[in-house]
Design a protein around this motif. Structure first.
Motif, mmCIF file in Angstrom:
data_model
loop_
_atom_site.group_PDB
_atom_site.id
_atom_site.type_symbol
_atom_site.label_atom_id
_atom_site.label_comp_id
_atom_site.label_asym_id
_atom_site.label_seq_id
_atom_site.Cartn_x
_atom_site.Cartn_y
_atom_site.Cartn_z
ATOM 1 N N ASN A 108 1.999 6.749 -6.796
ATOM 2 C CA ASN A 108 0.933 7.640 -7.270
ATOM 3 C C ASN A 108 1.283 9.102 -7.011
ATOM 4 N N GLN A 114 9.897 2.718 -9.180
ATOM 5 C CA GLN A 114 9.259 1.467 -9.585
ATOM 6 C C GLN A 114 10.258 0.328 -9.707
ATOM 7 N N THR A 132 2.416 1.722 -3.426
ATOM 8 C CA THR A 132 1.449 2.220 -4.407
ATOM 9 C C THR A 132 1.157 3.696 -4.195
ATOM 10 N N THR A 171 0.829 -1.214 0.000
ATOM 11 C CA THR A 171 0.000 0.000 0.000
ATOM 12 C C THR A 171 0.855 1.253 0.000
#
Length: 224
Positions: free
Chosen positions: A181, A201, A177, A174
């Motif tokens: 974002n 990434q 991510t 989480t």
């Protein structure tokens, strides 16, 4: 990084590696000398923006702000600074103190130029090397707004431990991510380059770099 000729780039990561290190070292040594209210006002400058600024006071209204079409800003080797409150924006005393520190570090200061003095301007050569006796601490916070002060975070850890903690560990899917974002939106907004997102990434992002990106993004958004 996408920008128009009227947009000022204040991101340190837009400079060449030698200039990035020189700038961080300068801010670090200023911090140690008690100078903590200085901040970056411009780093990289495209040729188009240089042309635009050169036209000011000549073919475009306003006061002359540059004397050349070949600034080292466009070579990614120069940066400009200013001074935060309670001093005036271009306080001569503070800039002179910073200039004196820059000389010791082998950094070129525009205040030493003859005829066309440019005290807020600093630059370095592409082959600049850190002078003997100096080292860069793990985290040097280089502000690009008067809302933040210069900060140096020293971590007295064994080299082996520092090496293990350099790469950012998100802790959970989480968190990974949400962070991706956050950086992706900053790329979309033109605040940071896409290479930062790719490194994040690919697991090549360091904690120090991520903190610097977060501060840069928050400062830029607060100025909009």
């Amino acid at each position: 990084m996408s920008s128009s000729v009227t947009t000022t780039c204040r991101e340190l990561t837009e400079l060449l590696p030698a200039a990035q290190t020189a700038c961080r070292l300068l801010f670090q040594e200023c911090f140690k000398a008690g100078i903590k209210t200085i901040f970056i006002t411009e780093t990289y400058r495209s040729q188009e923006r240089q042309n635009y600024l050169y036209a000011q006071g000549r073919t475009r209204p306003g006061q002359i702000v540059t004397w050349t079409l070949a600034s080292n800003h466009k070579s990614r080797l120069a940066w400009d600074i200013a001074v935060g409150p309670p001093h005036s924006l271009y306080d001569v005393t503070t800039l002179t103190q910073v200039g004196a520190i820059a000389r010791k570090l082998g950094i070129i200061w525009g205040g030493d130029w003859v005829g066309r003095v440019d005290r807020p301007h600093f630059e370095t050569r592409a082959n600049w090397k850190m002078p003997a006796g100096y080292k860069l601490e793990n985290q040097v916070i280089v502000p690009n707004s008067c809302k933040t002060k210069v900060e140096v975070i020293v971590e007295n850890k064994p080299k082996e431990e520092i090496k293990l903690t350099q790469t950012w560990n998100p802790g959970s899917p989480t968190m990974k991510t949400e962070t991706e974002n956050f950086i992706a939106q900053a790329v979309k907004d033109g605040i940071v380059q896409e290479l930062h997102l790719k490194d994040l990434q690919n697991g090549a992002m360091t904690t120090d770099r991520l903190i610097g990106l977060y501060i840069t993004i928050q400062q830029r958004r607060s100025n909009f």
